[in-house]
Motif scaffolding. Sequence first.
Motif, PDB file in Angstrom:
ATOM      1  N   UNK A 269       0.916  -1.053  -0.039  1.00  0.00           N
ATOM      2  CA  UNK A 269      -0.112  -0.132  -0.176  1.00  0.00           C
ATOM      3  C   UNK A 269       0.896   1.317  -0.045  1.00  0.00           C
ATOM      4  N   UNK A 270       2.073   1.076  -0.265  1.00  0.00           N
ATOM      5  CA  UNK A 270       2.946   2.449  -0.086  1.00  0.00           C
ATOM      6  C   UNK A 270       2.413   3.411  -1.179  1.00  0.00           C
ATOM      7  N   UNK A 271       2.345   4.531  -0.744  1.00  0.00           N
ATOM      8  CA  UNK A 271       2.024   5.691  -1.573  1.00  0.00           C
ATOM      9  C   UNK A 271       0.527   5.877  -1.263  1.00  0.00           C
ATOM     10  N   UNK A 272      -0.314   4.957  -0.802  1.00  0.00           N
ATOM     11  CA  UNK A 272      -1.627   5.219  -0.392  1.00  0.00           C
ATOM     12  C   UNK A 272      -1.911   5.642   1.229  1.00  0.00           C
ATOM     13  N   UNK A 273      -2.182   6.830   1.385  1.00  0.00           N
ATOM     14  CA  UNK A 273      -2.441   7.479   2.692  1.00  0.00           C
ATOM     15  C   UNK A 273      -3.396   6.549   3.590  1.00  0.00           C
ATOM     16  N   UNK A 274      -4.772   6.191   3.077  1.00  0.00           N
ATOM     17  CA  UNK A 274      -5.403   5.290   3.607  1.00  0.00           C
ATOM     18  C   UNK A 274      -4.856   3.991   3.890  1.00  0.00           C
ATOM     19  N   UNK A 275      -4.282   3.448   2.867  1.00  0.00           N
ATOM     20  CA  UNK A 275      -3.689   2.120   3.109  1.00  0.00           C
ATOM     21  C   UNK A 275      -2.574   2.010   4.205  1.00  0.00           C
ATOM     22  N   UNK A 276      -1.743   3.065   4.354  1.00  0.00           N
ATOM     23  CA  UNK A 276      -0.868   3.064   5.415  1.00  0.00           C
ATOM     24  C   UNK A 276      -1.316   3.256   6.821  1.00  0.00           C
ATOM     25  N   UNK A 277      -2.585   3.992   7.017  1.00  0.00           N
ATOM     26  CA  UNK A 277      -3.275   4.209   8.219  1.00  0.00           C
ATOM     27  C   UNK A 277      -3.854   2.947   8.607  1.00  0.00           C
ATOM     28  N   UNK A 278      -4.226   2.170   7.430  1.00  0.00           N
ATOM     29  CA  UNK A 278      -4.959   0.836   7.882  1.00  0.00           C
ATOM     30  C   UNK A 278      -3.947  -0.195   8.427  1.00  0.00           C
ATOM     31  N   UNK A 279      -2.613   0.070   7.832  1.00  0.00           N
ATOM     32  CA  UNK A 279      -1.862  -1.114   8.386  1.00  0.00           C
ATOM     33  C   UNK A 279      -1.210  -0.570   9.695  1.00  0.00           C
ATOM     34  N   UNK A 280      -1.127   0.497  10.187  1.00  0.00           N
ATOM     35  CA  UNK A 280      -0.925   1.182  11.243  1.00  0.00           C
ATOM     36  C   UNK A 280      -1.870   0.609  12.556  1.00  0.00           C
ATOM     37  N   UNK A 281      -3.227   0.728  12.193  1.00  0.00           N
ATOM     38  CA  UNK A 281      -4.262   0.275  13.011  1.00  0.00           C
ATOM     39  C   UNK A 281      -3.943  -1.442  12.985  1.00  0.00           C
ATOM     40  N   UNK A 282      -3.667  -2.177  12.215  1.00  0.00           N
ATOM     41  CA  UNK A 282      -3.376  -3.503  12.325  1.00  0.00           C
ATOM     42  C   UNK A 282      -2.469  -3.899  13.180  1.00  0.00           C
ATOM     43  N   UNK A 283      -1.488  -2.999  13.096  1.00  0.00           N
ATOM     44  CA  UNK A 283      -0.166  -3.289  14.123  1.00  0.00           C
ATOM     45  C   UNK A 283      -0.561  -3.065  15.404  1.00  0.00           C
ATOM     46  N   UNK A 284      -1.430  -2.089  15.827  1.00  0.00           N
ATOM     47  CA  UNK A 284      -1.880  -1.709  17.187  1.00  0.00           C
ATOM     48  C   UNK A 284      -2.490  -2.851  17.659  1.00  0.00           C
ATOM     49  N   UNK A 285      -3.506  -3.463  16.708  1.00  0.00           N
ATOM     50  CA  UNK A 285      -4.682  -4.615  17.189  1.00  0.00           C
ATOM     51  C   UNK A 285      -3.658  -5.808  17.465  1.00  0.00           C
ATOM     52  N   UNK A 286      -2.797  -5.884  16.817  1.00  0.00           N
ATOM     53  CA  UNK A 286      -1.817  -7.097  17.182  1.00  0.00           C
ATOM     54  C   UNK A 286      -1.145  -7.091  18.219  1.00  0.00           C
ATOM     55  N   UNK A 287      -0.779  -5.785  18.715  1.00  0.00           N
ATOM     56  CA  UNK A 287       0.053  -5.598  20.087  1.00  0.00           C
ATOM     57  C   UNK A 287      -0.814  -5.597  21.093  1.00  0.00           C
ATOM     58  N   UNK A 288      -2.509  -5.177  21.084  1.00  0.00           N
ATOM     59  CA  UNK A 288      -3.107  -5.242  21.944  1.00  0.00           C
ATOM     60  C   UNK A 288      -3.851  -6.760  22.259  1.00  0.00           C
ATOM     61  N   UNK A 289      -3.870  -7.617  21.244  1.00  0.00           N
ATOM     62  CA  UNK A 289      -4.331  -8.810  21.239  1.00  0.00           C
ATOM     63  C   UNK A 289      -3.234  -9.578  22.036  1.00  0.00           C
ATOM     64  N   UNK A 290      -1.952  -9.293  21.741  1.00  0.00           N
ATOM     65  CA  UNK A 290      -0.963 -10.091  22.536  1.00  0.00           C
ATOM     66  C   UNK A 290      -0.795  -9.665  23.657  1.00  0.00           C
ATOM     67  N   UNK A 291      -1.027  -8.498  24.531  1.00  0.00           N
ATOM     68  CA  UNK A 291      -0.996  -8.061  25.709  1.00  0.00           C
ATOM     69  C   UNK A 291      -2.195  -8.718  26.413  1.00  0.00           C
ATOM     70  N   UNK A 292      -3.088  -8.949  25.896  1.00  0.00           N
ATOM     71  CA  UNK A 292      -4.174  -9.586  26.500  1.00  0.00           C
ATOM     72  C   UNK A 292      -4.100 -11.093  26.490  1.00  0.00           C
ATOM     73  N   UNK A 293      -3.128 -11.733  25.945  1.00  0.00           N
ATOM     74  CA  UNK A 293      -2.925 -13.145  25.934  1.00  0.00           C
ATOM     75  C   UNK A 293      -3.607 -13.992  24.839  1.00  0.00           C
ATOM     76  N   UNK A 294      -3.934 -13.200  23.980  1.00  0.00           N
ATOM     77  CA  UNK A 294      -4.546 -13.827  22.800  1.00  0.00           C
ATOM     78  C   UNK A 294      -3.508 -13.801  21.527  1.00  0.00           C
ATOM     79  N   UNK A 295      -2.754 -15.116  21.637  1.00  0.00           N
ATOM     80  CA  UNK A 295      -1.797 -15.301  20.758  1.00  0.00           C
ATOM     81  C   UNK A 295      -2.144 -15.945  19.405  1.00  0.00           C
ATOM     82  N   UNK A 296      -1.206 -16.388  18.652  1.00  0.00           N
ATOM     83  CA  UNK A 296      -1.526 -16.697  17.287  1.00  0.00           C
ATOM     84  C   UNK A 296      -2.525 -18.120  17.273  1.00  0.00           C
ATOM     85  N   UNK A 297      -2.761 -18.749  18.413  1.00  0.00           N
ATOM     86  CA  UNK A 297      -3.549 -20.042  18.617  1.00  0.00           C
ATOM     87  C   UNK A 297      -4.920 -19.555  18.685  1.00  0.00           C
ATOM     88  N   UNK A 298      -5.295 -18.391  18.625  1.00  0.00           N
ATOM     89  CA  UNK A 298      -6.735 -17.984  19.019  1.00  0.00           C
ATOM     90  C   UNK A 298      -6.920 -16.592  17.899  1.00  0.00           C
TER      91      UNK A 298
END
Length: 497
Positions: A269-298
């Motif tokens: 998505x490089x070059x798309x402001x919308x796409x880059x914002x979406x990737x940033x949100x996914x990174x945050x969600x991944x961090x939050x899920x890991x912090x709550x103990x919801x790993x790749x098995x869930x």
Amino acid sequence: MAKPKKTPRPKAVTPKGFRDYFGADVTERKIMLDGIAEVYHRYGFDPLETSAVETVEALGKFLPDVDRPNEGVFAWQEEDADWLALRYDLTAPLARVAAQFRNDLPSPYRRYAMGPVWRNEKPGPGRFRQFYQCDADTVGAPSVAADAEVCAMLSDALEAVGIERGDYIVRINNRKVLNGVMEVAGVLDPADPSKFEAERGIVLRAIDKLDRLGEGGVRALLGGGREDESGDFTKGAGLSDDQAGRVMAFMAARRDTGAQTCAVLSDLVRGSETGEAGVSELETIADLMDAQGYGADRAVIDPSVVRGLGYYTGPVFEAELTFEILDEKGRPRQFGSVAGGGRYDGLVRRFTGQAVPATGISIGVDRLLAALRMKGRLGGAEAGPVIVTVMDRDRLPAYQSMVSELRNAGIRAEMYLGNPKNFGNQLKYADKRNAPVAIIQGSDEAESGVVQIKDLILGAKIAESASLDEWKAQPAQREIARNDLVAEVRKILNGDA
């Protein structure tokens, strides 16, 4: 003189695409929904019930089935010219409620809802026009922490009703990332969102069919179109090979970890402001899920999740059951999706003119019930009531007294209300009702202060396999004191007889 034509009798058939729910179906659904509601309640969500009918204006038309009448909704026009429709999901009515009662509700507003919805879709095997949904949504929370919480809650709900860890996965994506991919591919113009709208709709539906059609089928739909085995042709999005290749690369971007997946998506998505914002949100969600103990098995970041409804604006998610079943041709396949949802920040704005962030999840109740039955968590014949038979018509009050005693003790019971002349029919009725016990008392037993208690569960087992000696040694019917009725019935029901 010609005889008047008789009015034909109506046909006793269920309308196409609809079904009836009988005792065990309704009971098991309630048990499952009660378990889910307990999880939702624990997360701080409140229940809400809305009308089954909304104005078409309030519902909006977000279903992807544009070829169906009224774009997939059951709608009709009132005499005052207003168009009404049966709700097609539980989210659109929530948007209306959030706007209508915005001054009274807390913000954020967290609610769950359960009930039937209706879609004017082409019915097929396992695909009905009326089905149950079970939703939970947060309205008024802009942070993707709300999305991560919904995904965690969905995981907990599945485990609470009997789907074991390892038999499901919550898959998470972001529509902003897909929009960024389509922008880079030249299928979305941020300055004119209506441009290429039809093509994008075909792209969304094609991606959503990846598990069913495979990469070849999806690529055909992204291009000129696809002809299925029956010869039916589905028009494609008309993308070039380069455009289709970028969409296919997006769907194949999943890696072993959320961070690795996000790195691949960032390049796409490089070059798309919308796409880059979406990737940033996914990174945050991944961090939050890991912090709550919801790993790749869930829960995992998975770009192949797009969701078909047109109102999603950010993160989207699905719960997929990963255990194998056999399809109608006896071939093994995974059970598939039982829940989905996402962020829809623009839905309430239709009413208020102001952006109101919202996110939520919807569980397909019938599909989850089917999965639980396949896993042996539900199913089997539901135990019926204890049947008090009628031997003497003039002793109905005495029989009804027995029924009341059993009911007051918390035991499900009923008196036979059919024609008591043929006692065999009473026992056939008890069998059809799957009754565990039948109570029998004639005038001789009444005078002696006793009743006959027939253990129908034991009787069925003996009839299946016992020898004559075993039959005599374990009589399924015995005489007990009338005063011991409740205690003896309870013993049988508890398996202690």
